[in-house]
Design a protein around this motif. Structure first.
Motif, PDB file in Angstrom:
ATOM      1  N   GLU A 202      32.885  -6.830 -19.626  1.00 29.24           N
ATOM      2  CA  GLU A 202      33.782  -6.074 -20.518  1.00 29.24           C
ATOM      3  C   GLU A 202      33.003  -5.019 -21.301  1.00 29.24           C
ATOM      4  N   ASP A 203      31.820  -5.394 -21.801  1.00 31.08           N
ATOM      5  CA  ASP A 203      30.979  -4.450 -22.544  1.00 31.08           C
ATOM      6  C   ASP A 203      30.508  -3.309 -21.652  1.00 31.08           C
ATOM      7  N   LEU A 204      30.133  -3.629 -20.411  1.00 32.04           N
ATOM      8  CA  LEU A 204      29.671  -2.599 -19.483  1.00 32.04           C
ATOM      9  C   LEU A 204      30.791  -1.610 -19.147  1.00 32.04           C
ATOM     10  N   VAL A 205      31.992  -2.121 -18.917  1.00 33.49           N
ATOM     11  CA  VAL A 205      33.128  -1.248 -18.619  1.00 33.49           C
ATOM     12  C   VAL A 205      33.450  -0.377 -19.829  1.00 33.49           C
ATOM     13  N   THR A 206      33.462  -0.971 -20.995  1.00 32.50           N
ATOM     14  CA  THR A 206      33.740  -0.218 -22.220  1.00 32.50           C
ATOM     15  C   THR A 206      32.722   0.894 -22.422  1.00 32.50           C
ATOM     16  N   ALA A 207      31.454   0.570 -22.242  1.00 29.44           N
ATOM     17  CA  ALA A 207      30.397   1.572 -22.434  1.00 29.44           C
ATOM     18  C   ALA A 207      30.516   2.708 -21.420  1.00 29.44           C
ATOM     19  N   ALA A 208      30.796   2.382 -20.173  1.00 31.42           N
ATOM     20  CA  ALA A 208      30.921   3.412 -19.140  1.00 31.42           C
ATOM     21  C   ALA A 208      32.125   4.303 -19.393  1.00 31.42           C
ATOM     22  N   VAL A 209      33.245   3.710 -19.776  1.00 30.89           N
ATOM     23  CA  VAL A 209      34.455   4.499 -20.061  1.00 30.89           C
ATOM     24  C   VAL A 209      34.211   5.405 -21.264  1.00 30.89           C
ATOM     25  N   ASN A 210      33.619   4.879 -22.313  1.00 33.20           N
ATOM     26  CA  ASN A 210      33.356   5.701 -23.502  1.00 33.20           C
ATOM     27  C   ASN A 210      32.412   6.859 -23.183  1.00 33.20           C
ATOM     28  N   ALA A 211      31.401   6.615 -22.368  1.00 31.79           N
ATOM     29  CA  ALA A 211      30.478   7.683 -21.981  1.00 31.79           C
ATOM     30  C   ALA A 211      31.195   8.740 -21.152  1.00 31.79           C
ATOM     31  N   ALA A 212      32.089   8.308 -20.262  1.00 33.86           N
ATOM     32  CA  ALA A 212      32.853   9.255 -19.442  1.00 33.86           C
ATOM     33  C   ALA A 212      33.803  10.075 -20.312  1.00 33.86           C
ATOM     34  N   VAL A 213      34.426   9.448 -21.290  1.00 33.35           N
ATOM     35  CA  VAL A 213      35.330  10.166 -22.196  1.00 33.35           C
ATOM     36  C   VAL A 213      34.568  11.254 -22.942  1.00 33.35           C
ATOM     37  N   GLU A 214      33.385  10.937 -23.416  1.00 38.01           N
ATOM     38  CA  GLU A 214      32.577  11.921 -24.140  1.00 38.01           C
ATOM     39  C   GLU A 214      32.236  13.102 -23.235  1.00 38.01           C
ATOM     40  N   LYS A 215      31.831  12.806 -22.009  1.00 38.06           N
ATOM     41  CA  LYS A 215      31.515  13.884 -21.065  1.00 38.06           C
ATOM     42  C   LYS A 215      32.754  14.709 -20.731  1.00 38.06           C
ATOM     43  N   ALA A 216      33.894  14.041 -20.524  1.00 35.28           N
ATOM     44  CA  ALA A 216      35.132  14.752 -20.186  1.00 35.28           C
ATOM     45  C   ALA A 216      35.568  15.649 -21.337  1.00 35.28           C
TER      46      ALA A 216
ATOM     47  N   MET B  85      35.959  10.447 -14.156  1.00 38.68           N
ATOM     48  CA  MET B  85      37.078  10.841 -15.006  1.00 38.68           C
ATOM     49  C   MET B  85      37.288  12.335 -14.866  1.00 38.68           C
ATOM     50  N   ASN B  86      38.531  12.774 -15.094  1.00 42.27           N
ATOM     51  CA  ASN B  86      38.790  14.214 -15.070  1.00 42.27           C
ATOM     52  C   ASN B  86      38.826  14.750 -16.497  1.00 42.27           C
ATOM     53  N   GLY B  87      39.049  16.056 -16.620  1.00 46.70           N
ATOM     54  CA  GLY B  87      39.054  16.706 -17.927  1.00 46.70           C
ATOM     55  C   GLY B  87      40.214  16.330 -18.814  1.00 46.70           C
ATOM     56  N   LYS B  88      41.181  15.623 -18.255  1.00 43.93           N
ATOM     57  CA  LYS B  88      42.308  15.126 -19.058  1.00 43.93           C
ATOM     58  C   LYS B  88      42.041  13.712 -19.558  1.00 43.93           C
TER      59      LYS B  88
ATOM     60  N   LEU C 237      42.204  21.379 -16.181  1.00 49.70           N
ATOM     61  CA  LEU C 237      41.480  20.218 -16.710  1.00 49.70           C
ATOM     62  C   LEU C 237      41.449  19.071 -15.711  1.00 49.70           C
ATOM     63  N   ALA C 238      42.504  18.936 -14.915  1.00 51.26           N
ATOM     64  CA  ALA C 238      42.545  17.859 -13.927  1.00 51.26           C
ATOM     65  C   ALA C 238      41.493  18.066 -12.843  1.00 51.26           C
ATOM     66  N   GLU C 239      41.009  19.311 -12.688  1.00 49.07           N
ATOM     67  CA  GLU C 239      40.007  19.614 -11.664  1.00 49.07           C
ATOM     68  C   GLU C 239      38.582  19.333 -12.135  1.00 49.07           C
ATOM     69  N   ILE C 240      38.405  19.179 -13.435  1.00 51.55           N
ATOM     70  CA  ILE C 240      37.072  18.874 -13.968  1.00 51.55           C
ATOM     71  C   ILE C 240      36.746  17.423 -13.623  1.00 51.55           C
ATOM     72  N   ALA C 241      35.545  17.195 -13.120  1.00 53.61           N
ATOM     73  CA  ALA C 241      35.141  15.836 -12.758  1.00 53.61           C
ATOM     74  C   ALA C 241      33.822  15.499 -13.446  1.00 53.61           C
ATOM     75  N   VAL C 242      33.815  14.355 -14.116  1.00 58.85           N
ATOM     76  CA  VAL C 242      32.591  13.859 -14.737  1.00 58.85           C
ATOM     77  C   VAL C 242      32.397  12.410 -14.312  1.00 58.85           C
TER      78      VAL C 242
ATOM     79  N   ALA D 146      35.915  19.598 -21.142  1.00 52.96           N
ATOM     80  CA  ALA D 146      37.212  20.207 -21.448  1.00 52.96           C
ATOM     81  C   ALA D 146      37.078  21.228 -22.576  1.00 52.96           C
ATOM     82  N   ASP D 147      36.283  20.899 -23.590  1.00 49.60           N
ATOM     83  CA  ASP D 147      36.053  21.833 -24.696  1.00 49.60           C
ATOM     84  C   ASP D 147      35.415  23.125 -24.187  1.00 49.60           C
ATOM     85  N   GLU D 148      34.440  22.979 -23.294  1.00 49.22           N
ATOM     86  CA  GLU D 148      33.781  24.163 -22.733  1.00 49.22           C
ATOM     87  C   GLU D 148      34.767  25.010 -21.937  1.00 49.22           C
ATOM     88  N   SER D 149      35.606  24.345 -21.159  1.00 54.62           N
ATOM     89  CA  SER D 149      36.600  25.054 -20.348  1.00 54.62           C
ATOM     90  C   SER D 149      37.591  25.795 -21.233  1.00 54.62           C
TER      91      SER D 149
END
Length: 103
Positions: free
Chosen positions: A67-81, A42-45, A24-29, A85-88
């Motif tokens: 703050e809103d831009l950082v929050t939105a980007a982090v949340n989008a990365a979490v969803e992708k990660a 972000m990685n798969g973890k 999972l640490a090797e997955i990059a999004v 990870a689910d696929e892996s």
């Protein structure tokens, strides 16, 4: 029903899951917000590996926007990660849904 066979299969599945978790640490999004003003890698973890903020996004008079831009980007990365990870994990378990593992 051969209990020994089932035990061997369970051990194989357990090893496959452990291997997948390690990878999972090797997955990059990557994700972004504000048209690329804030980018998150972000990685798969779900660990942030890089955060980039364009200087145009830094306005001392509008801290809330950044703050809103950082929050939105982090949340989008979490969803992708999580999706990656689910696929892996699904590949590792042959599609078997195991409670508490990914997703």
């Amino acid at each position: 029903m051969d209990i020994q066979y089932l035990m061997r299969q369970a051990k194989k599945l357990e090893k496959a899951m452990a291997d997948a978790k390690e990878k999972l640490a090797e997955i990059a999004v990557e994700a972004e917000s504000g048209g690329g003003l804030v980018k998150v890698a972000m990685n798969g973890k779900c660990e942030i590996t890089r955060l980039t903020v364009d200087p145009k996004a830094v306005d001392p008079n509008d801290k809330a926007l950044l703050e809103d831009l950082v929050t939105a980007a982090v949340n989008a990365a979490v969803e992708k990660a999580r999706t990656a990870a689910d696929e892996s994990m699904s590949k590792a378990t042959g599609g078997i849904k195991i409670p508490g593992i990914a997703g």
